[in-house]
Design a protein around this motif. Structure first.
Motif, PDB file in Angstrom:
ATOM      1  N   GLU A  37     -21.293 -29.003   1.377  1.00 46.94           N
ATOM      2  CA  GLU A  37     -22.410 -28.346   2.038  1.00 46.94           C
ATOM      3  C   GLU A  37     -22.311 -26.832   1.900  1.00 46.94           C
ATOM      4  OE1 GLU A  37     -22.648 -29.642   6.065  1.00 46.94           O
ATOM      5  OE2 GLU A  37     -22.943 -31.752   5.532  1.00 46.94           O
ATOM      6  N   GLU A  38     -23.424 -26.222   1.553  1.00 49.94           N
ATOM      7  CA  GLU A  38     -23.494 -24.777   1.374  1.00 49.94           C
ATOM      8  C   GLU A  38     -23.164 -24.044   2.663  1.00 49.94           C
ATOM      9  OE1 GLU A  38     -27.455 -22.616   1.240  1.00 49.94           O
ATOM     10  OE2 GLU A  38     -26.965 -22.735  -0.894  1.00 49.94           O
ATOM     11  N   GLN A  39     -22.401 -22.947   2.524  1.00 49.17           N
ATOM     12  CA  GLN A  39     -22.004 -22.151   3.686  1.00 49.17           C
ATOM     13  C   GLN A  39     -22.489 -20.707   3.520  1.00 49.17           C
ATOM     14  OE1 GLN A  39     -20.138 -23.655   6.273  1.00 49.17           O
ATOM     15  NE2 GLN A  39     -20.554 -25.516   5.079  1.00 49.17           N
ATOM     16  N   VAL A  40     -22.863 -20.093   4.621  1.00 51.15           N
ATOM     17  CA  VAL A  40     -23.191 -18.666   4.606  1.00 51.15           C
ATOM     18  C   VAL A  40     -21.978 -17.915   5.133  1.00 51.15           C
ATOM     19  CG1 VAL A  40     -24.706 -16.852   5.480  1.00 51.15           C
ATOM     20  CG2 VAL A  40     -25.643 -19.104   4.923  1.00 51.15           C
ATOM     21  N   LEU A  41     -21.368 -17.154   4.278  1.00 52.28           N
ATOM     22  CA  LEU A  41     -20.161 -16.417   4.635  1.00 52.28           C
ATOM     23  C   LEU A  41     -20.462 -15.387   5.706  1.00 52.28           C
ATOM     24  CD1 LEU A  41     -17.155 -15.975   3.706  1.00 52.28           C
ATOM     25  CD2 LEU A  41     -18.038 -14.118   2.293  1.00 52.28           C
ATOM     26  N   LYS A  42     -19.609 -15.296   6.696  1.00 53.61           N
ATOM     27  CA  LYS A  42     -19.795 -14.306   7.752  1.00 53.61           C
ATOM     28  C   LYS A  42     -19.789 -12.911   7.139  1.00 53.61           C
ATOM     29  CE  LYS A  42     -18.075 -13.030  12.325  1.00 53.61           C
ATOM     30  NZ  LYS A  42     -17.060 -13.304  13.366  1.00 53.61           N
ATOM     31  N   GLY A  43     -20.824 -12.148   7.428  1.00 53.07           N
ATOM     32  CA  GLY A  43     -20.944 -10.815   6.856  1.00 53.07           C
ATOM     33  C   GLY A  43     -21.914 -10.750   5.693  1.00 53.07           C
ATOM     34  N   CYS A  44     -22.380 -11.924   5.229  1.00 56.47           N
ATOM     35  CA  CYS A  44     -23.345 -11.981   4.133  1.00 56.47           C
ATOM     36  C   CYS A  44     -24.706 -12.390   4.686  1.00 56.47           C
ATOM     37  CB  CYS A  44     -22.904 -12.965   3.058  1.00 56.47           C
ATOM     38  SG  CYS A  44     -21.401 -12.449   2.202  1.00 56.47           S
ATOM     39  N   ARG A  45     -25.769 -11.912   4.051  1.00 49.75           N
ATOM     40  CA  ARG A  45     -27.117 -12.197   4.542  1.00 49.75           C
ATOM     41  C   ARG A  45     -27.643 -13.540   4.057  1.00 49.75           C
ATOM     42  NH1 ARG A  45     -29.350  -6.574   2.444  1.00 49.75           N
ATOM     43  NH2 ARG A  45     -27.627  -6.996   1.004  1.00 49.75           N
ATOM     44  N   THR A  46     -27.151 -14.003   2.927  1.00 53.08           N
ATOM     45  CA  THR A  46     -27.612 -15.277   2.384  1.00 53.08           C
ATOM     46  C   THR A  46     -26.423 -16.081   1.873  1.00 53.08           C
ATOM     47  OG1 THR A  46     -27.877 -14.418   0.134  1.00 53.08           O
ATOM     48  CG2 THR A  46     -29.776 -14.190   1.616  1.00 53.08           C
ATOM     49  N   ALA A  47     -26.677 -17.311   1.437  1.00 54.15           N
ATOM     50  CA  ALA A  47     -25.606 -18.165   0.921  1.00 54.15           C
ATOM     51  C   ALA A  47     -25.022 -17.599  -0.369  1.00 54.15           C
ATOM     52  CB  ALA A  47     -26.130 -19.572   0.678  1.00 54.15           C
ATOM     53  N   LEU A  48     -25.846 -16.930  -1.161  1.00 53.36           N
ATOM     54  CA  LEU A  48     -25.357 -16.291  -2.380  1.00 53.36           C
ATOM     55  C   LEU A  48     -25.000 -14.850  -2.027  1.00 53.36           C
ATOM     56  CD1 LEU A  48     -24.925 -17.290  -5.269  1.00 53.36           C
ATOM     57  CD2 LEU A  48     -27.052 -16.166  -5.897  1.00 53.36           C
ATOM     58  N   CYS A  49     -23.701 -14.591  -1.946  1.00 53.67           N
ATOM     59  CA  CYS A  49     -23.176 -13.334  -1.434  1.00 53.67           C
ATOM     60  C   CYS A  49     -22.719 -12.466  -2.600  1.00 53.67           C
ATOM     61  CB  CYS A  49     -21.984 -13.673  -0.539  1.00 53.67           C
ATOM     62  SG  CYS A  49     -21.329 -12.351   0.445  1.00 53.67           S
ATOM     63  N   THR A  50     -22.975 -11.166  -2.547  1.00 53.60           N
ATOM     64  CA  THR A  50     -22.479 -10.323  -3.629  1.00 53.60           C
ATOM     65  C   THR A  50     -20.957 -10.355  -3.627  1.00 53.60           C
ATOM     66  OG1 THR A  50     -22.334  -8.292  -2.340  1.00 53.60           O
ATOM     67  CG2 THR A  50     -24.467  -8.786  -3.392  1.00 53.60           C
ATOM     68  N   LEU A  51     -20.371 -10.178  -4.790  1.00 52.40           N
ATOM     69  CA  LEU A  51     -18.909 -10.183  -4.882  1.00 52.40           C
ATOM     70  C   LEU A  51     -18.319  -9.097  -3.995  1.00 52.40           C
ATOM     71  CD1 LEU A  51     -16.276 -11.199  -6.110  1.00 52.40           C
ATOM     72  CD2 LEU A  51     -16.683  -9.717  -8.094  1.00 52.40           C
ATOM     73  N   ASP A  52     -18.977  -7.937  -3.948  1.00 51.98           N
ATOM     74  CA  ASP A  52     -18.476  -6.845  -3.095  1.00 51.98           C
ATOM     75  C   ASP A  52     -18.478  -7.251  -1.621  1.00 51.98           C
ATOM     76  OD1 ASP A  52     -17.991  -5.205  -5.215  1.00 51.98           O
ATOM     77  OD2 ASP A  52     -19.861  -4.080  -5.051  1.00 51.98           O
TER      78      ASP A  52
END
Length: 426
Positions: free
Chosen positions: A378-393
């Motif tokens: 299941e797709e996760q939204v990383l804490k601190g990211c706005r969407t599921a696809l998070c910039t590497l930075d």
């Protein structure tokens, strides 16, 4: 489907330049470059039996190996040398459970779970997207495991699932090439230097710090009283009471449940309560806001996961360019602090064969790099990211509070040992 079994034709992405806002983009604009799979072993026998009269039987037939889970492999150290000795495995084999099996061994149920995980990875990364070669290509795949048999065997079963159809349909030429390559190598290391689980043997600072916090956790009135009530309900002999804690109970109950075995009805009715208490204690010990225990538990592993991504993004060597998949066989005690550090822990004990997938993408036009996480498919939204696809930075910024280089880890382990001496942990 977009790599985590979620069928979506479009994704909302946070664009790097704030003035352009969000944009909708087709998946084909993002090229998958690297996959890292961190997985718990499959179902196993308990690590230690509950010392009461209603012990469950664990006969050797529960460990039969299904033919379709077989896969040729060898185990080496990190330099390709002989496999190190395993003190943990040696300890398991000093005693047998009722029924005749050793503690902590992968069962037939666990083998099938791992095969199915491998099959899921195959459907996604081989059949649907053609990211991996149909047959095992050593240049594409790096395999790493803790030096414990259930993890090595779980990895075998996963590989069998991942490359199953090619095994059955490979040509004479492909068989000849496979013989020349030899069995796949699963890399491991000795106990003192292992970083794929919180290492209380190699990092005495972590051992002392965790031991102190564990004692404090069990001294909390609510937890202490609840454990005493459980021990009384079980009718344990006086000398056996101290052997029983929430982790021992949870370990046995989850093993019995996975294999459909009937144990203590009193305990089974309290499984959810026991699981919650085990998680409460873990969180008391990890104390995420303080960072130190989390850093020492999974900091070196996070550093490796980060380094794999950076090397792929930088394209620093021919080996890096050809590497597509990293497999890491770990434990529940690895996944809990790892998921906590990432801010995606669901407050549930990681089940057998649970998997965490880290995918690295590059946008074909902007050449920007992105990270996507999936837990148990299941797709996760990383804490601190706005969407599921998070910039590497953004991803690197999130884990920077916990990732530790080898030198930083060594320094913190030493400091922790000096600040938290062993005198208070007995």
């Amino acid at each position: 489907m977009f790599y985590c079994l979620q069928k979506k034709k479009k994704m909302v992405l946070a664009e790097q330049r704030e003035d352009t806002g969000q944009l909708m983009s087709e998946r084909h604009e993002y090229e998958l470059k690297l996959v890292q799979v961190i997985f718990r072993h499959g179902a196993r026998t308990p690590l230690k039996p509950i010392p009461h009269k209603e012990q469950v039987e664990w006969p050797p037939t529960l460990l039969d190996i299904p033919l379709h889970t077989q896969f040729d492999y060898k185990v080496t150290d990190l330099s390709g040398g002989p496999r190190p000795t395993s003190p943990i495995e040696k300890r398991y084999r000093e005693h047998k459970l009722k029924g005749g099996t050793f503690p902590g061994q992968l069962t037939t149920v666990g083998m099938q779970q791992m095969f199915e995980l491998g099959a899921r990875l195959r459907r996604t990364y081989v059949e649907e997207f053609g990211f991996l070669s149909p047959s095992l290509n050593p240049a594409e795949v790096f395999v790493r495991s803790t030096n414990i048999v259930r993890n090595l065997e779980s990895t075998r079963c996963l590989l069998a699932g991942l490359f199953q159809q090619q095994q059955q349909n490979e040509t004479l030429k492909e068989r000849r090439e496979k013989r020349e390559m030899g069995p796949v190598a699963i890399l491991t290391c000795d106990l003192n230097t292992e970083i794929l689980f919180p290492n209380y043997h190699g990092c005495l600072g972590l051992k002392h710090l965790s031991s102190n916090k564990m004692l404090h956790a069990y001294s909390q009135p609510e937890i202490s009283e609840e454990l005493q009530k459980l021990q009384q309900k079980m009718g344990l002999e006086e000398e056996k009471i101290k052997e029983v804690d929430f982790f021992l109970l949870l370990d046995n109950l989850l093993a019995e449940e996975a294999h459909g075995l009937a144990g203590s009805l009193v305990l089974k009715d309290m499984l959810q309560q026991i699981e919650q208490r085990a998680i409460d204690i873990i969180f008391y010990v990890l104390e995420p806001d303080e960072r130190e225990v989390l850093q020492l538990s999974v900091g070196p592993f996070l550093y490796i996961l980060q380094d794999n991504m950076l090397q792929t993004a930088n394209g620093s060597s021919a080996t890096t360019k050809s590497r597509k998949l990293f497999l890491y066989a770990v434990h529940d005690t690895t996944l809990i602090p790892l998921l906590t550090a990432l801010g995606i822990f669901d407050n549930k004990w990681p089940p057998y064969a649970a998997d965490l997938v880290l995918e690295l993408y590059q946008h074909q036009y902007s050449k920007m790099w992105f990270v996507r996480l999936c837990y148990k498919g299941e797709e996760q939204v990383l804490k601190g990211c706005r969407t599921a696809l998070c910039t590497l930075d953004e991803f690197l910024n999130r884990i920077s509070a916990y990732a530790l280089s080898p030198d930083e880890y060594s320094t913190l382990c030493t400091q922790g040992e000096q600040q938290h001496p062993p005198g208070n942990t007995n």
